[in-house]
Write a protein that holds these residues in place. Structure first.
Motif, PDB file in Angstrom:
ATOM      1  N   GLU A 252       0.924  -1.561   0.085  1.00  0.00           N
ATOM      2  CA  GLU A 252       0.221   0.229  -0.536  1.00  0.00           C
ATOM      3  C   GLU A 252       1.434   1.694   0.113  1.00  0.00           C
ATOM      4  O   GLU A 252       0.694   2.188  -0.308  1.00  0.00           O
ATOM      5  CB  GLU A 252      -0.981  -0.109   0.900  1.00  0.00           C
ATOM      6  CG  GLU A 252      -2.231   1.399   1.146  1.00  0.00           C
ATOM      7  CD  GLU A 252      -2.748   1.095   2.469  1.00  0.00           C
ATOM      8  OE1 GLU A 252      -3.254   2.416   2.870  1.00  0.00           O
ATOM      9  OE2 GLU A 252      -2.811   0.427   3.444  1.00  0.00           O
ATOM     10  N   SER A 253       1.655   0.736   1.006  1.00  0.00           N
ATOM     11  CA  SER A 253       2.606   2.889   1.091  1.00  0.00           C
ATOM     12  C   SER A 253       3.628   2.425  -0.557  1.00  0.00           C
ATOM     13  O   SER A 253       4.060   3.888  -0.866  1.00  0.00           O
ATOM     14  CB  SER A 253       3.991   1.842   1.825  1.00  0.00           C
ATOM     15  OG  SER A 253       3.530   1.642   3.058  1.00  0.00           O
ATOM     16  N   MET A 254       4.095   2.046  -1.229  1.00  0.00           N
ATOM     17  CA  MET A 254       4.904   1.171  -2.204  1.00  0.00           C
ATOM     18  C   MET A 254       3.731   1.755  -3.123  1.00  0.00           C
ATOM     19  O   MET A 254       4.668   3.123  -4.175  1.00  0.00           O
ATOM     20  CB  MET A 254       5.691   0.119  -2.751  1.00  0.00           C
ATOM     21  CG  MET A 254       6.475  -0.615  -2.292  1.00  0.00           C
ATOM     22  SD  MET A 254       7.713   0.882  -2.058  1.00  0.00           S
ATOM     23  CE  MET A 254       8.716  -0.578  -3.631  1.00  0.00           C
ATOM     24  N   VAL A 255       2.298   1.903  -3.079  1.00  0.00           N
ATOM     25  CA  VAL A 255       1.759   2.314  -4.753  1.00  0.00           C
ATOM     26  C   VAL A 255       1.271   3.523  -4.156  1.00  0.00           C
ATOM     27  O   VAL A 255       1.288   4.319  -5.335  1.00  0.00           O
ATOM     28  CB  VAL A 255       0.246   1.427  -4.264  1.00  0.00           C
ATOM     29  CG1 VAL A 255      -0.374   2.425  -5.183  1.00  0.00           C
ATOM     30  CG2 VAL A 255       0.176  -0.027  -5.157  1.00  0.00           C
ATOM     31  N   LYS A 256       0.946   3.768  -2.963  1.00  0.00           N
ATOM     32  CA  LYS A 256       1.197   5.708  -2.900  1.00  0.00           C
ATOM     33  C   LYS A 256       2.097   6.542  -3.178  1.00  0.00           C
ATOM     34  O   LYS A 256       1.953   7.564  -3.838  1.00  0.00           O
ATOM     35  CB  LYS A 256       0.851   5.766  -0.986  1.00  0.00           C
ATOM     36  CG  LYS A 256      -0.374   5.539  -0.986  1.00  0.00           C
ATOM     37  CD  LYS A 256      -0.782   5.656   0.829  1.00  0.00           C
ATOM     38  CE  LYS A 256      -2.240   5.490   1.382  1.00  0.00           C
ATOM     39  NZ  LYS A 256      -1.960   5.037   2.883  1.00  0.00           N
ATOM     40  N   ALA A 257       3.871   5.914  -2.883  1.00  0.00           N
ATOM     41  CA  ALA A 257       5.519   6.406  -3.492  1.00  0.00           C
ATOM     42  C   ALA A 257       4.924   6.767  -4.862  1.00  0.00           C
ATOM     43  O   ALA A 257       5.474   7.618  -5.159  1.00  0.00           O
ATOM     44  CB  ALA A 257       6.259   5.541  -2.854  1.00  0.00           C
ATOM     45  N   ALA A 258       4.326   5.524  -5.326  1.00  0.00           N
ATOM     46  CA  ALA A 258       4.390   6.167  -7.385  1.00  0.00           C
ATOM     47  C   ALA A 258       3.568   6.810  -7.262  1.00  0.00           C
ATOM     48  O   ALA A 258       3.728   7.423  -8.340  1.00  0.00           O
ATOM     49  CB  ALA A 258       4.063   4.186  -7.215  1.00  0.00           C
ATOM     50  N   ASP A 259       2.817   7.448  -7.004  1.00  0.00           N
ATOM     51  CA  ASP A 259       2.137   8.093  -7.152  1.00  0.00           C
ATOM     52  C   ASP A 259       2.313  10.148  -7.146  1.00  0.00           C
ATOM     53  O   ASP A 259       2.769  10.263  -7.674  1.00  0.00           O
ATOM     54  CB  ASP A 259       0.795   8.756  -6.785  1.00  0.00           C
ATOM     55  CG  ASP A 259      -0.941   7.226  -6.704  1.00  0.00           C
ATOM     56  OD1 ASP A 259      -0.416   7.154  -7.816  1.00  0.00           O
ATOM     57  OD2 ASP A 259      -1.629   7.485  -5.543  1.00  0.00           O
TER      58      ASP A 259
ATOM     59  N   THR B 137       5.537  -5.299  -7.061  1.00  0.00           N
ATOM     60  CA  THR B 137       6.113  -4.851  -8.253  1.00  0.00           C
ATOM     61  C   THR B 137       4.595  -4.898  -9.264  1.00  0.00           C
ATOM     62  O   THR B 137       4.613  -3.788 -10.226  1.00  0.00           O
ATOM     63  CB  THR B 137       7.152  -5.895  -8.839  1.00  0.00           C
ATOM     64  OG1 THR B 137       8.346  -5.818  -8.570  1.00  0.00           O
ATOM     65  CG2 THR B 137       7.695  -4.971 -10.786  1.00  0.00           C
ATOM     66  N   LYS B 138       4.149  -5.594  -9.663  1.00  0.00           N
ATOM     67  CA  LYS B 138       2.335  -5.899 -10.388  1.00  0.00           C
ATOM     68  C   LYS B 138       1.586  -4.881  -9.973  1.00  0.00           C
ATOM     69  O   LYS B 138       0.856  -4.018 -11.333  1.00  0.00           O
ATOM     70  CB  LYS B 138       2.118  -6.810 -10.132  1.00  0.00           C
ATOM     71  CG  LYS B 138       0.601  -6.928 -11.594  1.00  0.00           C
ATOM     72  CD  LYS B 138       0.252  -8.514 -11.139  1.00  0.00           C
ATOM     73  CE  LYS B 138      -0.722  -8.600 -11.985  1.00  0.00           C
ATOM     74  NZ  LYS B 138      -2.071  -7.539 -12.412  1.00  0.00           N
ATOM     75  N   ALA B 139       2.075  -4.392  -8.295  1.00  0.00           N
ATOM     76  CA  ALA B 139       1.166  -3.195  -8.337  1.00  0.00           C
ATOM     77  C   ALA B 139       1.410  -1.966  -7.968  1.00  0.00           C
ATOM     78  O   ALA B 139       0.661  -0.952  -8.737  1.00  0.00           O
ATOM     79  CB  ALA B 139       0.932  -3.787  -6.518  1.00  0.00           C
ATOM     80  N   ILE B 140       2.599  -2.243  -8.672  1.00  0.00           N
ATOM     81  CA  ILE B 140       3.214  -0.426  -9.126  1.00  0.00           C
ATOM     82  C   ILE B 140       3.316  -0.120 -10.564  1.00  0.00           C
ATOM     83  O   ILE B 140       2.800   0.840 -11.080  1.00  0.00           O
ATOM     84  CB  ILE B 140       5.158  -0.481  -8.394  1.00  0.00           C
ATOM     85  CG1 ILE B 140       4.832   0.274  -6.966  1.00  0.00           C
ATOM     86  CG2 ILE B 140       5.406   0.703  -9.162  1.00  0.00           C
ATOM     87  CD1 ILE B 140       6.178  -0.725  -6.462  1.00  0.00           C
TER      88      ILE B 140
END
Length: 332
Positions: free
Chosen positions: A79-86, A127-130
């Motif tokens: 969840e944190s990685m996805v938020k950071a991707a934004d 990786t897929k989530a990002i």
């Protein structure tokens, strides 16, 4: 022509590895001037980014002259990685890179960096989530495995490609090796020989001379080379490798004016970007290589790594220019 998504990088790109407290904007500027084709930021904690921590946010700073450039993030929480991707996407780099290779204990003990090599399914899921979240091309930097018994990099390369990454950089050591021993590029070469692999594969580890760069390019068939520690205090390595590829000749080492100019420019940029205290402190690791091979340089180096006054440091550098004018030296 090597391409990551639609980003053209030339026939055989040379990349600057992301290095903590090294691959910052001041140093990246010098590497770009010397022919580096693709650079990455220092790795950035996603937890720091989503908390708006100053140190993490500052690492998002990129400049037009650095392009193309990738921002590298690390973390273990999806969840944190996805938020950071934004947040990364909003900074408008050309690439988003995921660090699955950092071997430092404070990172790996949380399951981030090379720590995730102990959980390949999670590595693929994260990786897929990002990839699914961002419009940026996603790349990955990783290692051969956690230890000698878990070198799953061939399988990992296929699975990461299958979920959508656009390039893979591989350091030829396991996490357990840290930076010890010799980097093993054999599995990197095997991945390049795999007909299923269509994304660019970049090799990393132990490239410290033009001759070695050419030998590894020819032996392992990689699409490009990522250079890390050998570039510290030696941004000229990029131009030296390119010159050797083009002519087969060893380029003359930088003279004292080039060395002093680079050190002065680096110091000035470092102070401007980080402030006097931190800018001066983080320059210190570079001086040894900037002035390696100069006779009697030890006394000057002592001052450079202990002095806190910018004016004094610049005076010392100019004194070195005069003292060593005409001295033939080699970066060794």
């Amino acid at each position: 022509m090597v391409k990551i998504a639609d980003i053209e990088l030339g026939e055989f790109p040379l990349l600057l590895a992301p290095m903590e407290d090294v691959s910052d904007p001041p140093f990246r500027a010098l590497c770009k001037e010397q022919g580096c084709d693709l650079m990455y930021t220092e790795f950035i904690s996603v937890e720091g980014l989503i908390r708006d921590a100053t140190k993490s946010v500052e690492k998002l700073d990129i400049y037009d002259y650095e392009r193309p450039i990738g921002i590298q993030i690390f973390g273990a929480n999806i969840e944190s990685m996805v938020k950071a991707a934004d947040i990364v996407e909003a900074a408008q780099p050309e690439l988003l890179d995921i660090n699955f290779g950092c071997p430092v204990k404070k990172v790996t003990c949380k399951g981030a960096g090379a720590g995730i090599l102990q959980d390949i399914p999670k590595m693929v899921k994260l990786t897929k989530a990002i990839v699914d979240r961002t419009n940026l091309p996603v790349t990955v930097k990783t290692r051969l495995g956690w230890d000698d018994n878990t070198k799953y990099i061939e399988e990992v390369a296929e699975r990461l490609q299958d979920v959508g990454i656009k390039a893979l950089s591989i350091h030829g050591r396991t996490r357990k090796q840290m930076y010890k021993g010799e980097a093993d590029w054999t599995l990197i070469g095997a991945i390049k020989d795999n007909p299923r692999i269509t994304i660019p594969i970049f090799g990393n580890g132990d490239i410290d001379s033009p001759q070695k760069a050419e030998a590894y390019r020819n032996r392992y068939g990689v699409d490009g080379i990522m250079i890390g520690r050998a570039a510290i205090g030696n941004p000229w390595i990029f131009r030296e490798i390119k010159h050797y590829f083009a002519t087969g000749e060893i380029l003359a080492p930088p003279n004292i004016d080039e060395r002093v100019d680079a050190a002065r420019d680096h110091l000035r940029r470092s102070i401007d970007w980080k402030g006097p205290k931190l800018g001066i402190l983080e320059m210190r690791r570079h001086y040894t290589n900037y002035f390696r091979g100069l006779p009697g340089v030890k006394e000057y180096r002592k001052t450079l790594v202990s002095e806190y006054e910018p004016e004094t440091l610049f005076k010392v550098l100019e004194e070195m220019r005069k003292i060593y004018a005409g001295v033939d030296t080699l970066l060794v």
